[in-house]
Design a protein around this motif. Structure first.
Motif, short mmCIF file in Angstrom:
data_model
loop_
_atom_site.label_atom_id
_atom_site.label_comp_id
_atom_site.label_asym_id
_atom_site.label_seq_id
_atom_site.Cartn_x
_atom_site.Cartn_y
_atom_site.Cartn_z
N GLY A 129 0.80 -1.22 0.00
CA GLY A 129 0.00 0.00 0.00
C GLY A 129 0.84 1.27 0.00
O GLY A 129 1.97 1.31 0.50
N LEU A 130 0.29 2.31 -0.58
CA LEU A 130 0.98 3.60 -0.70
C LEU A 130 0.35 4.60 0.27
O LEU A 130 -0.88 4.71 0.34
CB LEU A 130 0.86 4.13 -2.12
CG LEU A 130 1.38 3.23 -3.24
CD1 LEU A 130 1.00 3.79 -4.60
CD2 LEU A 130 2.87 3.05 -3.12
N PRO A 131 1.16 5.35 1.01
CA PRO A 131 0.61 6.36 1.91
C PRO A 131 0.14 7.60 1.14
O PRO A 131 0.49 7.79 -0.01
CB PRO A 131 1.79 6.69 2.83
CG PRO A 131 3.00 6.38 2.01
CD PRO A 131 2.61 5.24 1.11
N ALA A 132 -0.62 8.43 1.82
CA ALA A 132 -1.04 9.70 1.23
C ALA A 132 0.20 10.55 0.97
O ALA A 132 1.18 10.47 1.72
CB ALA A 132 -1.99 10.42 2.17
N THR A 134 2.08 10.27 -1.82
CA THR A 134 3.00 9.54 -2.69
C THR A 134 2.76 9.93 -4.15
O THR A 134 1.62 9.99 -4.59
CB THR A 134 2.80 8.02 -2.53
OG1 THR A 134 2.96 7.66 -1.17
CG2 THR A 134 3.78 7.24 -3.38
N CYS A 152 -1.12 11.09 -4.45
CA CYS A 152 -2.18 10.44 -3.67
C CYS A 152 -2.68 11.40 -2.59
O CYS A 152 -1.89 11.89 -1.79
CB CYS A 152 -1.67 9.16 -3.03
SG CYS A 152 -1.37 7.82 -4.17
N SER A 155 -4.37 7.42 1.39
CA SER A 155 -3.60 6.19 1.23
C SER A 155 -4.42 5.23 0.38
O SER A 155 -5.64 5.36 0.28
CB SER A 155 -3.29 5.57 2.60
OG SER A 155 -4.47 5.06 3.18
N THR A 156 -3.76 4.26 -0.24
CA THR A 156 -4.48 3.33 -1.12
C THR A 156 -5.49 2.50 -0.33
O THR A 156 -6.55 2.16 -0.85
CB THR A 156 -3.51 2.41 -1.87
OG1 THR A 156 -2.62 1.78 -0.95
CG2 THR A 156 -2.72 3.19 -2.90
N GLU A 157 -5.19 2.20 0.93
CA GLU A 157 -6.15 1.45 1.75
C GLU A 157 -7.38 2.30 2.06
O GLU A 157 -8.50 1.80 2.07
CB GLU A 157 -5.49 0.96 3.05
CG GLU A 157 -4.47 -0.14 2.81
CD GLU A 157 -5.03 -1.29 1.99
OE1 GLU A 157 -6.04 -1.89 2.40
OE2 GLU A 157 -4.48 -1.57 0.91
N ASP A 158 -7.18 3.60 2.31
CA ASP A 158 -8.32 4.50 2.54
C ASP A 158 -9.15 4.66 1.28
O ASP A 158 -10.37 4.79 1.34
CB ASP A 158 -7.84 5.86 3.03
CG ASP A 158 -7.38 5.84 4.49
OD1 ASP A 158 -7.70 4.85 5.19
OD2 ASP A 158 -6.70 6.79 4.91
#
Length: 184
Positions: A129-132, A134, A152, A155-158
């Protein structure tokens, strides 16, 4: 960012970059991008001088031999140009938008979460996953090269959980005015 960019009206000056600043920029590029020093050397040889092109709205474009290679807004991240990303597609992590979002990307709109999480879209799995904040290469469903570069906002999970609002802020895209400038 480059929706209505004109070299005649938006550029305020060209300045050669000092060698000490060039070393700092090289170190920053190696830490921010997925790039090896040898690859960076082929993109920007140490013997070649870097030129700082100052533009409106606090945008800085850095050129080698007149070709733009990366840009920066205020003190934000160093963003590769889309032409450079097409030559070296692995320097930024990838996300993918579905077919319905392509026309909005090519118009310069920010990418919404549903366009990234739908059946044609793709986000990296949870373990990658990528954080906000990125930088990402935005690919389009069914296309080989990146259609844009973005930052981003979540984050990709959010993005997967919330699935609404802006997921990726578009910084550069195919057909924008920086894309049409082969040299500055």
């Amino acid at each position: 960012m480059f929706k209505k960019f004109s070299t005649a009206t938006d550029i305020s000056g060209h300045t050669p970059v000092k060698s000490s600043v060039q070393r700092q920029l090289r170190a920053a590029l190696l830490s921010q991008w997925r790039i090896e020093p040898e690859t960076l050397e082929s993109i920007w040889p140490k013997k070649e001088g870097l030129v700082h092109v100052k533009c409106r709205e606090h945008i800085s474009i850095y050129t080698v031999n007149g070709k733009p290679i990366f840009f920066q807004h205020f003190d934000g991240p160093l963003v590769p140009t889309l032409r450079l990303l097409h030559q070296y597609p692995y320097i930024l992590p990838m996300v993918k938008i579905d077919r319905g979002a392509i026309r909005f990307m090519l118009a310069g709109a920010n990418m919404m979460c549903p366009g990234l999480t739908s059946a044609g879209g793709w986000l990296p799995p949870a373990e990658e996953g990528l954080p906000a904040g990125t930088l990402v290469a935005v690919h389009a469903e069914g296309k080989e090269n990146a259609a844009g570069i973005g930052l981003c906002k979540l984050s990709t999970e959010d993005m997967k959980k919330i699935n609404k609002n802006v997921g990726v802020e578009t910084l550069a895209y195919l057909g924008d005015d920086l894309w049409s400038q082969k040299s500055l």
